[in-house]
Design a protein around this motif. Structure first.
Motif, PDB file in Angstrom:
ATOM      1  N   GLU A 196      15.012  -1.233  -8.780  1.00 35.35           N
ATOM      2  CA  GLU A 196      15.029  -1.401  -7.318  1.00 35.35           C
ATOM      3  C   GLU A 196      16.139  -0.558  -6.687  1.00 35.35           C
ATOM      4  OE1 GLU A 196      15.184  -5.623  -6.574  1.00 35.35           O
ATOM      5  OE2 GLU A 196      13.027  -5.875  -6.951  1.00 35.35           O
ATOM      6  N   ARG A 197      17.313  -0.561  -7.333  1.00 28.59           N
ATOM      7  CA  ARG A 197      18.432   0.240  -6.823  1.00 28.59           C
ATOM      8  C   ARG A 197      18.056   1.714  -6.784  1.00 28.59           C
ATOM      9  NH1 ARG A 197      21.981  -2.687  -9.874  1.00 28.59           N
ATOM     10  NH2 ARG A 197      21.876  -1.120 -11.527  1.00 28.59           N
ATOM     11  N   LYS A 198      17.447   2.194  -7.857  1.00 29.38           N
ATOM     12  CA  LYS A 198      17.130   3.624  -7.939  1.00 29.38           C
ATOM     13  C   LYS A 198      16.031   4.007  -6.939  1.00 29.38           C
ATOM     14  CE  LYS A 198      18.771   4.687 -12.557  1.00 29.38           C
ATOM     15  NZ  LYS A 198      18.480   4.720 -13.999  1.00 29.38           N
ATOM     16  N   ILE A 199      15.049   3.115  -6.765  1.00 29.41           N
ATOM     17  CA  ILE A 199      13.971   3.451  -5.814  1.00 29.41           C
ATOM     18  C   ILE A 199      14.497   3.376  -4.383  1.00 29.41           C
ATOM     19  CG2 ILE A 199      11.720   2.728  -4.910  1.00 29.41           C
ATOM     20  CD1 ILE A 199      10.838   2.121  -7.738  1.00 29.41           C
ATOM     21  N   ALA A 200      15.371   2.398  -4.109  1.00 26.97           N
ATOM     22  CA  ALA A 200      15.969   2.312  -2.770  1.00 26.97           C
ATOM     23  C   ALA A 200      16.727   3.600  -2.462  1.00 26.97           C
ATOM     24  CB  ALA A 200      16.895   1.098  -2.678  1.00 26.97           C
ATOM     25  N   ASP A 201      17.489   4.081  -3.431  1.00 23.47           N
ATOM     26  CA  ASP A 201      18.234   5.340  -3.291  1.00 23.47           C
ATOM     27  C   ASP A 201      17.295   6.500  -3.013  1.00 23.47           C
ATOM     28  OD1 ASP A 201      20.809   4.743  -3.617  1.00 23.47           O
ATOM     29  OD2 ASP A 201      21.073   5.856  -5.522  1.00 23.47           O
ATOM     30  N   HIS A 202      16.254   6.565  -3.834  1.00 22.28           N
ATOM     31  CA  HIS A 202      15.295   7.662  -3.741  1.00 22.28           C
ATOM     32  C   HIS A 202      14.656   7.706  -2.347  1.00 22.28           C
ATOM     33  CE1 HIS A 202      11.295   9.534  -4.310  1.00 22.28           C
ATOM     34  NE2 HIS A 202      11.931  10.307  -5.151  1.00 22.28           N
ATOM     35  N   ALA A 203      14.381   6.519  -1.780  1.00 27.49           N
ATOM     36  CA  ALA A 203      13.699   6.458  -0.480  1.00 27.49           C
ATOM     37  C   ALA A 203      14.693   6.443   0.684  1.00 27.49           C
ATOM     38  CB  ALA A 203      12.805   5.223  -0.426  1.00 27.49           C
ATOM     39  N   GLY A 204      15.983   6.520   0.370  1.00 26.54           N
ATOM     40  CA  GLY A 204      16.992   6.505   1.436  1.00 26.54           C
ATOM     41  C   GLY A 204      17.086   5.160   2.132  1.00 26.54           C
ATOM     42  N   ALA A 205      16.885   4.080   1.374  1.00 28.00           N
ATOM     43  CA  ALA A 205      16.828   2.758   2.008  1.00 28.00           C
ATOM     44  C   ALA A 205      18.169   2.037   2.014  1.00 28.00           C
ATOM     45  CB  ALA A 205      15.798   1.889   1.293  1.00 28.00           C
ATOM     46  N   GLY A 206      19.127   2.466   1.212  1.00 29.28           N
ATOM     47  CA  GLY A 206      20.423   1.774   1.188  1.00 29.28           C
ATOM     48  C   GLY A 206      20.365   0.515   0.339  1.00 29.28           C
ATOM     49  N   PRO A 207      21.540  -0.137   0.148  1.00 27.35           N
ATOM     50  CA  PRO A 207      21.617  -1.307  -0.729  1.00 27.35           C
ATOM     51  C   PRO A 207      20.684  -2.422  -0.265  1.00 27.35           C
ATOM     52  CG  PRO A 207      23.819  -0.633   0.035  1.00 27.35           C
ATOM     53  CD  PRO A 207      22.828   0.182   0.794  1.00 27.35           C
ATOM     54  N   GLY A 208      20.020  -3.049  -1.218  1.00 22.53           N
ATOM     55  CA  GLY A 208      19.123  -4.152  -0.871  1.00 22.53           C
ATOM     56  C   GLY A 208      17.863  -3.684  -0.166  1.00 22.53           C
ATOM     57  N   GLY A 209      17.577  -2.386  -0.230  1.00 23.23           N
ATOM     58  CA  GLY A 209      16.472  -1.830   0.554  1.00 23.23           C
ATOM     59  C   GLY A 209      15.153  -1.721  -0.174  1.00 23.23           C
ATOM     60  N   ALA A 210      15.046  -2.314  -1.384  1.00 27.46           N
ATOM     61  CA  ALA A 210      13.771  -2.224  -2.113  1.00 27.46           C
ATOM     62  C   ALA A 210      13.519  -3.515  -2.873  1.00 27.46           C
ATOM     63  CB  ALA A 210      13.795  -1.049  -3.101  1.00 27.46           C
ATOM     64  N   VAL A 211      12.264  -3.930  -2.900  1.00 23.54           N
ATOM     65  CA  VAL A 211      11.869  -5.084  -3.718  1.00 23.54           C
ATOM     66  C   VAL A 211      10.597  -4.715  -4.479  1.00 23.54           C
ATOM     67  CG1 VAL A 211      10.726  -6.187  -1.724  1.00 23.54           C
ATOM     68  CG2 VAL A 211      11.250  -7.534  -3.764  1.00 23.54           C
ATOM     69  N   THR A 212      10.608  -4.980  -5.787  1.00 22.24           N
ATOM     70  CA  THR A 212       9.446  -4.681  -6.630  1.00 22.24           C
ATOM     71  C   THR A 212       8.455  -5.843  -6.584  1.00 22.24           C
ATOM     72  OG1 THR A 212      10.754  -5.540  -8.454  1.00 22.24           O
ATOM     73  CG2 THR A 212      10.586  -3.155  -8.285  1.00 22.24           C
ATOM     74  N   LEU A 213       7.178  -5.518  -6.804  1.00 19.08           N
ATOM     75  CA  LEU A 213       6.114  -6.529  -6.737  1.00 19.08           C
ATOM     76  C   LEU A 213       5.039  -6.193  -7.761  1.00 19.08           C
ATOM     77  CD1 LEU A 213       6.289  -6.132  -2.991  1.00 19.08           C
ATOM     78  CD2 LEU A 213       6.478  -8.407  -3.997  1.00 19.08           C
ATOM     79  N   VAL A 214       4.205  -7.187  -8.069  1.00 24.18           N
ATOM     80  CA  VAL A 214       3.185  -6.998  -9.113  1.00 24.18           C
ATOM     81  C   VAL A 214       2.194  -5.886  -8.808  1.00 24.18           C
ATOM     82  CG1 VAL A 214       3.257  -9.231 -10.249  1.00 24.18           C
ATOM     83  CG2 VAL A 214       1.931  -8.966  -8.153  1.00 24.18           C
ATOM     84  N   ASN A 215       1.941  -5.613  -7.551  1.00 24.05           N
ATOM     85  CA  ASN A 215       1.127  -4.454  -7.183  1.00 24.05           C
ATOM     86  C   ASN A 215       1.328  -4.154  -5.697  1.00 24.05           C
ATOM     87  OD1 ASN A 215      -0.939  -5.921  -5.601  1.00 24.05           O
ATOM     88  ND2 ASN A 215      -1.524  -6.774  -7.584  1.00 24.05           N
TER      89      ASN A 215
ATOM     90  N   THR B 164      -0.905  -3.915  -3.279  1.00 24.08           N
ATOM     91  CA  THR B 164      -1.713  -4.718  -2.364  1.00 24.08           C
ATOM     92  C   THR B 164      -0.973  -6.002  -1.973  1.00 24.08           C
ATOM     93  OG1 THR B 164      -3.648  -3.822  -3.501  1.00 24.08           O
ATOM     94  CG2 THR B 164      -4.022  -5.711  -2.061  1.00 24.08           C
ATOM     95  N   VAL B 165      -0.407  -6.666  -2.979  1.00 21.67           N
ATOM     96  CA  VAL B 165       0.392  -7.860  -2.704  1.00 21.67           C
ATOM     97  C   VAL B 165       1.643  -7.481  -1.893  1.00 21.67           C
ATOM     98  CG1 VAL B 165       1.867  -9.568  -3.850  1.00 21.67           C
ATOM     99  CG2 VAL B 165      -0.473  -9.247  -4.616  1.00 21.67           C
ATOM    100  N   GLY B 166       2.153  -6.283  -2.124  1.00 23.30           N
ATOM    101  CA  GLY B 166       3.294  -5.803  -1.336  1.00 23.30           C
ATOM    102  C   GLY B 166       2.960  -5.740   0.151  1.00 23.30           C
ATOM    103  N   LEU B 167       1.760  -5.257   0.472  1.00 25.23           N
ATOM    104  CA  LEU B 167       1.336  -5.202   1.880  1.00 25.23           C
ATOM    105  C   LEU B 167       1.158  -6.607   2.442  1.00 25.23           C
ATOM    106  CD1 LEU B 167      -1.403  -2.404   1.716  1.00 25.23           C
ATOM    107  CD2 LEU B 167       0.886  -2.198   2.736  1.00 25.23           C
TER     108      LEU B 167
ATOM    109  N   ALA C  47       6.174 -11.496   5.725  1.00 25.17           N
ATOM    110  CA  ALA C  47       7.622 -11.417   5.975  1.00 25.17           C
ATOM    111  C   ALA C  47       7.907 -11.065   7.424  1.00 25.17           C
ATOM    112  CB  ALA C  47       8.246 -10.378   5.043  1.00 25.17           C
ATOM    113  N   GLU C  48       6.955 -10.409   8.078  1.00 24.78           N
ATOM    114  CA  GLU C  48       7.136 -10.044   9.485  1.00 24.78           C
ATOM    115  C   GLU C  48       6.692 -11.174  10.413  1.00 24.78           C
ATOM    116  OE1 GLU C  48       8.937  -7.856  10.455  1.00 24.78           O
ATOM    117  OE2 GLU C  48       8.566  -5.850   9.661  1.00 24.78           O
TER     118      GLU C  48
ATOM    119  N   GLU D  15      14.641  -8.894   1.995  1.00 24.58           N
ATOM    120  CA  GLU D  15      14.993 -10.171   1.374  1.00 24.58           C
ATOM    121  C   GLU D  15      13.902 -11.222   1.631  1.00 24.58           C
ATOM    122  OE1 GLU D  15      17.139 -10.715  -0.842  1.00 24.58           O
ATOM    123  OE2 GLU D  15      16.801 -12.886  -0.945  1.00 24.58           O
ATOM    124  N   ARG D  16      13.291 -11.181   2.798  1.00 24.37           N
ATOM    125  CA  ARG D  16      12.184 -12.130   3.058  1.00 24.37           C
ATOM    126  C   ARG D  16      10.986 -11.822   2.166  1.00 24.37           C
ATOM    127  NH1 ARG D  16      13.711 -11.175   8.391  1.00 24.37           N
ATOM    128  NH2 ARG D  16      11.857  -9.957   8.865  1.00 24.37           N
ATOM    129  N   VAL D  17      10.683 -10.531   1.972  1.00 23.82           N
ATOM    130  CA  VAL D  17       9.587 -10.173   1.045  1.00 23.82           C
ATOM    131  C   VAL D  17       9.929 -10.707  -0.345  1.00 23.82           C
ATOM    132  CG1 VAL D  17       8.260  -8.309  -0.025  1.00 23.82           C
ATOM    133  CG2 VAL D  17       8.963  -8.110   2.377  1.00 23.82           C
TER     134      VAL D  17
END
Ligand SMILES: *Cc1c(COP(=O)(O)O)cnc(C)c1O
Length: 374
Positions: free
Chosen positions: A46-65, A67-70, A76-77, A210-212
């Motif tokens: 998650e840290r590395k993908i957040a970095d890669h996408a320019g999201a900053g700390p806590g900026g990425a959450v992994t999920l089973v796929n 579709t569930v992410g969407l 979460a919204e 964090e809500r996701v």
């Protein structure tokens, strides 16, 4: 459609990290005895993908796929499944966009895309929201086949409309840049950074991420008390291991994808009536290679290629509104979608495809087109 001719050149052959590349990561799982629930490998990924996408700390959450992410991004919204509001989205997308909205308790509302960009136009969307046949509870923007969409007009639109905007950048691992909108990147085997089955949601809004995350772990925050109506959508450490190994070799994978794309673009110069999908030639890499045929011939050309042992794919079918499960959903006029559905074809594209094979496909494509162009 089945030609009976054996497939010699498939349309896609994913290549994930080899067993040898996985071994060090698997050994670290043996040592940690952490198998799921945001273990050390998951956190590192998650840290590395957040970095890669320019999201900053806590900026990425992994999920089973993805579709569930969407689905969880909509939840979460604040989308309330009891309301069955409309989720405005393009029909020109993979059906998972519509499935996710439905599973989030919404009804997909299919609108047309811009003919040049293949994505929603922010200005047209304002009118589409106002003219919708019901209350629009959220907007889902889709980045077409990894070609990035500028998030800034969408951030503005979200403020202007006062409804969430989420971004389906499923194929956009290489190009997606985090914004304050929740953005999903798929980690499916067929997408750029494959782990098999997996997805990630990125955003500069760490609270929304964090809500996701809470929704992916039964609605729990730090204690074991459900404060949101969540589910279980966590990845295991084994999946994270594949992701970390894939990230290690990403520079190499990316360079190979770029070289293959250049080879394809050169070879297609022989067929000037065939156009590249928008942004395809851009400085980002992806695993799908779509062209626009000079007529509504995708199905016929696909059949011709099959007769020569070559597989191809209409990746987004005829648009979401043509799938029986969703054809009853409300929609606006869809002339561009209908046009793209009839004329866009995905050609063979995978690491290991040789220059000779690309040449063979181009020749077969030329023969197929000649029959149709008459
Ligand atoms: C692949 C894809 C998805 C679904 O992602 P999964 O990880 O396979 O669930 C959603 N939307 C689009 C546009 C896709 O291409």
């Amino acid at each position: 459609m089945y030609s009976g001719v054996p497939v010699e050149i498939p349309v896609l052959r994913p290549r994930l990290p080899s067993a040898d590349k996985l071994t060090p990561w698997l050994r670290s799982i043996d040592a940690s005895r952490y198998y799921s629930n945001f273990g050390p490998l998951c956190q590192e990924l998650e840290r590395k993908i957040a970095d890669h996408a320019g999201a900053g700390p806590g900026g990425a959450v992994t999920l089973v796929n993805g579709t569930v992410g969407l689905q969880l991004s909509l939840a979460a919204e604040g989308v309330d499944p009891g309301d069955r509001t409309l989720c405005l989205m393009p029909s020109w997308t993979f059906i998972a966009s519509a499935s996710a909205a439905w599973q989030a308790g919404m009804v997909p509302y299919f609108v047309d895309v811009d003919p040049v960009t293949w994505t929603l136009d922010p200005r047209a969307t304002v009118g589409d929201v106002v003219g919708a046949p019901g209350r629009v509870g959220a907007v889902m923007v889709v980045t077409p086949f990894g070609t990035p969409v500028d998030p800034s007009p969408w951030e503005e639109l979200r403020e202007q409309l006062g409804r969430p905007v989420i971004i389906d950048a499923a194929a956009g691992f290489d190009s997606a840049r985090a914004s304050s909108c929740l953005t999903m990147i798929s980690l499916h085997a067929t997408k750029s950074l494959g782990v098999g089955e997996g997805g990630v949601v990125v955003s500069t809004d760490a609270e929304a991420i964090e809500r996701v995350r809470q929704l992916s772990v039964f609605g729990f925050s730090d204690d074991r008390v459900a404060r949101l109506r969540g589910t279980n959508a966590k990845i295991s450490e084994y999946v994270a291991a594949v992701g970390l190994a894939a990230l290690d070799e990403w520079p190499q994978t990316r360079a190979e994808l770029a070289a293959l794309k250049d080879l394809w673009i050169d070879a297609l110069a022989a067929l000037p009536s065939v156009e590249l999908a928008p942004g395809l030639a851009g400085p980002w890499q992806n695993t799908m290679f779509n062209v626009i045929l000079p007529g509504p011939w995708a199905a016929q050309v696909k059949a011709h290629l099959a007769s020569e042992g070559i597989d191809s794919r209409q990746w987004w079918g005829l648009g979401c509104h043509r799938h029986p499960a969703f054809q009853g959903c409300p929609r606006g006029p869809l002339p561009v979608t209908e046009d793209l559905a009839a004329s866009v074809l995905g050609l063979p594209f995978y690491l290991g495809l040789t220059a000779d094979q690309v040449g063979r496909v181009v020749e077969a494509l030329g023969r197929g087109l000649k029959k149709l162009e008459g």
